[in-house]
Design an enzyme around this catalytic site. Structure first.
Site, short mmCIF file in Angstrom:
data_model
loop_
_atom_site.label_atom_id
_atom_site.label_comp_id
_atom_site.label_asym_id
_atom_site.label_seq_id
_atom_site.Cartn_x
_atom_site.Cartn_y
_atom_site.Cartn_z
N ARG A 89 0.82 -1.20 0.00
CA ARG A 89 0.00 0.00 0.00
C ARG A 89 0.86 1.26 0.00
O ARG A 89 0.54 2.25 -0.65
CB ARG A 89 -0.96 0.00 1.18
CG ARG A 89 -2.18 0.85 0.91
CD ARG A 89 -3.03 1.02 2.14
NE ARG A 89 -3.79 -0.19 2.44
CZ ARG A 89 -4.27 -0.46 3.64
NH1 ARG A 89 -4.07 0.37 4.63
NH2 ARG A 89 -4.93 -1.56 3.86
N GLY A 90 1.95 1.21 0.74
CA GLY A 90 2.83 2.36 0.81
C GLY A 90 3.39 2.74 -0.55
O GLY A 90 3.36 3.90 -0.95
#
Lengths: 557, 339
Positions: free
Chosen positions: B277-278
């Site tokens: 996600r980062g």
């Protein structure tokens, strides 16, 4: 300034003057923190404020323990059912629109309520999204936050309050008369005033920009729309900035005079910020700075009461209810359930009798309950003598370990340090790592060992935590040797007698304590102190943070 | 409604302003969390942004903010739109979720008035419906009731709100940009909630005296004459609004080249951020920034500018490490990408 007038009269006159100005624009100045014992002096201050308010302006009082609906307003159930349509009930905030709401025992305000009040101060309105109602109501009001003793007012409100007044320690019949602004001095432009107040605030170590802005507003009110004069600024600097000063500002000359010098040639030609800083410095009694700072920092919500949980414990106040099914340890909130069901009866029941109250599953409300382990660990740290820096580092480590765990365990940590003549609240109860780091960093060590003062402060803090519905746990990091008594006298005997007396009190009050002996070689004094406290005694010559934390973990079970 | 302090008049706080604008350009980034000291203008900035949001097509009368393009035929049943549907242009919704809001107002419930006066079951949409396709703002988010937080997390995850009450079952889309602000001294934010945010910024009180004075001066000028202050700022406000609007339109054509992708992956690897996600947020934010800067493709400069805000809340926490997340990211950037 009349040289015959003493500091006391000056502060009382300032307080009276502040009441007048606050009455002129409560919403603009947002709030006053009034620290005073309940009694005639406080009543007279409030009466002065009330008398100065414009006619018809509301003056309301928030009954302690009021629920959110009383504060914000909600559905008037009785009227709603009678009228057959939703009837909103005005809350105290809406009722106080255009005037003042007095908040007694502000230190006990639930964190959610404090934040709610702060939002209302910011917006000048209440935004209500509750129980089927969605509306905005004007609420341009100012708050008077009443506080007593050392217990801090929620920081979120203290930050917004223009004025922090301290009437403690004055006689009940002390005169409370505003004086005329003497020594007005030359005109100051608005731009100059803004710059000078901001600079003076920075010089006193005030991080937030709100105080400077509030000081400017107050000065403008004082000038009543006329021109700003230097005298206005000096006075507001003293009133708004001095109580928040985090450090004694660097004096412009060797030693600041005891009171502002008579207006005259000596002020001419000197930069305005310097004069303001000087005004602040004269309002700071020596030695009181640390006490100011501790009170000033205010109480952060610290997470637990933030969500209203702390209030729901066995000793706490009720925390309201929420929709949900009872069972599994959750208790039915009967009256809230009935209230939730009441408006829908017409929908549910056939129009004809039999009239029966119909409860649906969705109506059920359960009481919000705080998990039992709401502990506040009060670390009492000996910061005296040569080993202080090291011990403080250890206490800091222990506090951080506790905090890191507290995220899961809902523990709060407070730190009391004692050295020299007195004890100091380094860190009010908090769960915030950020705050802990900031508060502990940079405390100097050295000086005498006022053990009794440290224990006494911890005892008062423990009592305050109990009132918040939490279980206090006092952890003393000391070698048990004391050489400063409660009244500041030096000498081992009186110091020890005082410490042992406070220890007996702590024990009698049933506060769980642990003594951690931090001397290089375990000494009998620490063990004796532990015995006096009825405490557990741990000899940790090099108190390693995780060992302290582990020991405390056991204590909490 | 009282005038709001204009976004364009905020002194400094560049990272916060940039993060908010990026979130306005790409709603898919997942919102912004703003942590900061008291009195740093967190909520002022967020509420200021609300005035700069572009117009989007809406179905007239629809109480669920349905997207006419997505569901060409009809809205959610009972939404209030009249057939045949008319499409109008309306500003991106901005909804304030006040502390003390109760569950029924958040998710929606039966209309009390209709129930009392007509004995009818009518669904009254809640704040989640109002925030669909727009912003949901929570000030002092760390003080929000746990059960409300759980509701929000659930809906943010599924993008859909389901309410069943009094024999009524309503299901409507609820996709919104969550913006939160709070003071870390009031308590930490629950990790599950922090995870939800695409970007996170930390604001500090300015330390530069000149900047501090300018903040106080402008705020005081605003308090003295709100309407005049807002009017004087109108042109600057329009410029930012136009920039956001144009960037939104340009976003689909803005490219992230392969070498930027690679560098983003290397940084995430070096920092050990959990999951993908980062990395994804980092790329989307870089692209949105490029679109704001009117560049056809994202550059390393964009990546550098957004890396702290996209990653600082995704690092594993070590309570004893005094180094802040921002410093750790900056160090990693210097090591991986060079000065």
């Amino acid at each position: 300034m009349n040289p015959a007038r003493d500091e006391t009269a000056l502060r009382l006159a300032d307080a009276a003057w502040a009441a007048r100005l606050f009455a002129r624009d409560p919403h603009g100045l947002q709030a006053v923190v009034l620290r005073a014992r309940a009694g005639p002096l406080r009543d007279r201050w409030l009466a002065l404020l009330r008398a100065t308010l414009p006619p018809g302006a509301p003056f309301r009082r928030l009954p302690p323990g009021s629920d959110t609906d009383r504060l914000t307003g909600g559905l008037d159930l009785e009227a709603t059912l009678a009228a057959g349509r939703p009837v909103p009930a005005a809350g105290l905030l809406a009722e106080a629109d255009g005037g003042i709401l007095v908040v007694p025992m502000a230190e006990r305000l639930a964190a959610t309520h404090a934040a709610l009040l702060a939002a209302v101060l910011d917006a000048g309105a209440i935004h209500l999204e509750r129980h089927g109602l969605s509306c905005r109501r004007p609420a341009r009001l100012g708050l008077v936050l009443l506080a007593e003793g050392d217990e801090p007012v929620p920081a979120i409100l203290a930050e917004r309050a223009a004025l922090w007044l301290d009437l403690e320690g004055f006689r009940a019949n002390a005169p409370l008369e505003p004086d005329a602004l003497d020594a007005l001095g030359p005109d100051v432009s608005l731009a100059e005033a803004a710059a000078a107040l901001t600079e003076a605030a920075a010089a006193c170590g005030i991080a937030s920009l709100r105080p400077a802005l509030m000081a400017l507003r107050l000065a403008r009110l004082a000038a009543r729309g006329g021109g700003l004069r230097r005298g206005h600024l000096e006075r507001v600097a003293r009133l708004v900035l001095a109580p928040r000063a985090q450090r004694r500002p660097e004096p412009a000359q060797e030693s600041p005079p005891p009171r502002p010098p008579a207006d005259g040639a000596d002020k001419e030609g000197r930069p305005l910020p310097d004069l303001l800083v000087e005004a602040v410095a004269t309002a700071l009694p020596p030695g009181l700075l640390s006490a100011f700072a501790a009170k000033a920092q205010g109480r952060s919500a610290g997470g637990d009461p933030a969500r209203g949980r702390a209030r729901a414990g066995l000793r706490g106040r009720p925390a309201g209810s929420r929709p949900g099914l009872p069972g599994n340890g959750r208790r039915l909130a009967l009256s809230d359930t009935l209230q939730a069901a009441a408006p829908w009866q017409r929908l549910r029941a056939p129009p004809r009798p039999p009239l029966r109250f119909r409860l649906h599953r969705d109506d059920l409300r359960i009481q919000r309950v705080e998990p039992p382990a709401a502990t506040t660990a009060v670390l009492v740290v000996d910061a005296s003598g040569s080993a202080a820096a090291e011990r403080l580092a250890e206490a800091k480590g222990a506090a951080e370990w506790l905090l890191a765990e507290s995220y899961v365990r809902r523990t709060e940590v407070a730190v009391v340090a004692f050295r020299g003549q007195e004890a100091q609240l380094l860190l009010p109860p908090t769960r915030s790592l950020t705050r802990a780091r900031r508060a502990i960093a940079g405390l100097p060590g050295g000086g005498g060992t006022p053990l009794a003062a440290g224990l006494e402060l911890a005892r008062r803090l423990a009592a305050a935590e109990r009132r918040r519905g939490r279980t206090p746990l006092v952890v003393a990091l000391t070698d048990g040797r004391a050489n400063v008594a409660l009244d500041g006298r030096t000498g081992r005997e009186p110091a020890r007698a005082d410490a042992w007396r406070v220890a007996a009190l702590l024990r009698a009050e049933g506060v769980a304590t642990t003594v951690i002996d931090i001397s290089a070689r375990p000494r009998p004094e620490a063990a004796e102190l532990a015995a006096a406290l009825g405490a557990r005694h741990l000899a940790l010559p090099r108190a390693e943070p995780h060992r302290i934390a582990a020991a405390l973990r056991e204590d909490r079970g | 409604m009282a005038p709001v302090y204009p976004f364009s008049a905020i002194v400094g706080q560049e990272e916060m302003k940039r993060a908010l604008m990026i979130a306005a350009v790409d709603p898919g980034i997942g919102g912004v969390m703003i942590f900061g000291d008291r009195g740093t203008g967190k909520s002022t900035a967020v509420r200021g942004l609300a005035r700069l949001l572009p117009r989007i097509p809406m179905v007239e009368g629809c109480r669920f903010n349905c997207d006419p393009a997505e569901d060409a035929e009809r809205c959610v049943p009972g939404c209030g739109a009249v057939a045949p549907r008319r499409v109008v242009q309306a500003p991106v919704p901005f909804v304030d979720l006040p502390l003390g809001a109760t569950e029924d107002r958040v998710v929606g419930a039966l209309d009390l008035e209709a129930a009392l006066t007509q004995g009818a079951r009518v669904f009254e949409p809640g704040l989640l419906a109002r925030a669909h396709r727009g912003f949901l703002y929570i000030d002092e988010i760390n003080l929000l009731d746990d059960h409300i937080v759980d509701l929000l997390l659930d809906v943010a995850q599924s993008g859909e709100n389901i309410v069943e009450r009094e024999g009524l079952s309503v299901r409507h889309p609820a996709r919104f940009v969550l913006v939160g602000s709070g003071n870390p001294e009031e308590g930490e934010l629950r990790p599950q909630l922090l995870d939800r945010f695409g970007l996170s910024v930390e604001v500090r009180t300015p330390t530069e005296l000149a900047e501090r004075i300018e903040v106080v001066r402008r705020r005081d000028a605003f308090d003295q004459d709100r309407a005049g202050f807002v009017a004087a700022q109108a042109a600057a406000e329009r410029r930012i609004a136009r920039r956001i609007d144009q960037a939104r339109r340009r976003l689909a054509q803005t490219v992230v080249p392969d070498d930027v992708l690679t560098q983003a992956a290397r940084l995430c690897l070096a920092l050990g951020t959990d999951g993908l996600r980062g990395e994804l947020t980092l790329l989307r934010a870089a692209r949105a920034l490029a679109a704001l800067e009117r560049r056809p493709e994202a550059q390393m400069a964009d990546l550098k500018a957004v890396a702290p805000m996209a990653l600082r809340h995704r690092l594993r926490r070590n309570p004893l490490d005094e180094t802040g997340s921002t410093a750790r990211i900056e160090r990693a950037m210097a090591e991986v990408w060079g000065p």
